[in-house]
Design an enzyme around this catalytic site. Sequence first.
Site, PDB file in Angstrom:
ATOM      1  CE  LYS A   1      -3.716   2.377   2.362  1.00  0.00           C
ATOM      2  NZ  LYS A   1      -4.720   2.335   3.421  1.00  0.00           N
TER       3      LYS A   1
ATOM      4  CE  LYS B   1      -6.301   1.842  -0.691  1.00  0.00           C
ATOM      5  NZ  LYS B   1      -6.967   1.844   0.577  1.00  0.00           N
TER       6      LYS B   1
END
Length: 328
Positions: A200, A252
């Site tokens: 992330k 992400k």
Amino acid sequence: MSDFEPPVVRPRRLRTTAAMRELVAETTLRPAQLVLPLFVREGLAEPRPIGSMPGVVQHTRDTLRKAVVEAAEAGLRGVMLFGIPEAKDADGTGATDPEGILNVAIADVKAEVGTDLVVMADLCLDEFTDHGHCGVLTAAGEVDNDATLARYAAMAQVQAAAGVDMVGPSGMMDGQVAVVRDALDAVGHTGTGILAYSAKYASAFYGPFREAVDSTLEGDRRTYQQDPRNGREGVAEALLDVAEGADMVMVKPALAYLDVLHRVREAVDVPVAAYNISGEYAMVEAAAERGWIDREPAILETLTSIRRAGADVILTYWAAEAARLLGR
Ligand code: PBG
């Protein structure tokens, strides 16, 4: 053109008709591969539109129930829930209150859809803290990794008690997957899964999400989310999470990190998810609103590109609409 040589290889033969193109398509995009993220806000009488995400709202508890039924009917197999409490505090206590908005929403949704949908919930403190960080802070104002882990452990247990199928630890604290796995097992929730937000990145494309969850964050998350310049590190984070017990890993954002997604897909044996985030949604919506791009093909091309790069599962605000466009 006396020396003209006709091409020996003619790739265009495989593009001649729609039937031929369907026959040889390498990548599939099916409703069952899509997960719809949903926001529920405490104390709302009516759903509240999110200005920077046209078509997305903060739900009331009632409209959330309707939205998950529609999601199941559209052929989706998963939802990811985010809760926004009325009051925030330094420790994010709303996250671990069994009566807190996210936890009651999990129970609402499970009561509504049972096993028709995989019900996932964000396991992070940023929606619940008044400073907006994903963890608790030291006296000096830094995000305290290990003190935060204790909060995540408690949060996992409360979400599991509410009936969540998979928790989604998204705070990028070191060791978070291992701690959450232990905490779940310790209270008998051995069947509750973990979708780890593994790679992330500290991204500018989360902008609209901050509005979606009424975030109060000042500054940034660069001491815990990854540096966009690092690809190998994304793979390392995913491998760590698998070793700690993640059932699924996630990359992400999606679009600016398709290379990382591809590398993670090659490196692990668990299913890989990608989160087509708020800013990626907003860019397409804004351009389409201005008539600069053709919205529906842009949506399907976006999602297909994420599948092609290696995602087994895609979290996307377009999930229900894309399912309808795909006609099941
Ligand atoms: C953290 C979390 C964020 C998103 C999902 N979970 C925000 C952040 O890390 O700043 C972003 C999702 C999106 O932008 O669509 N709880």
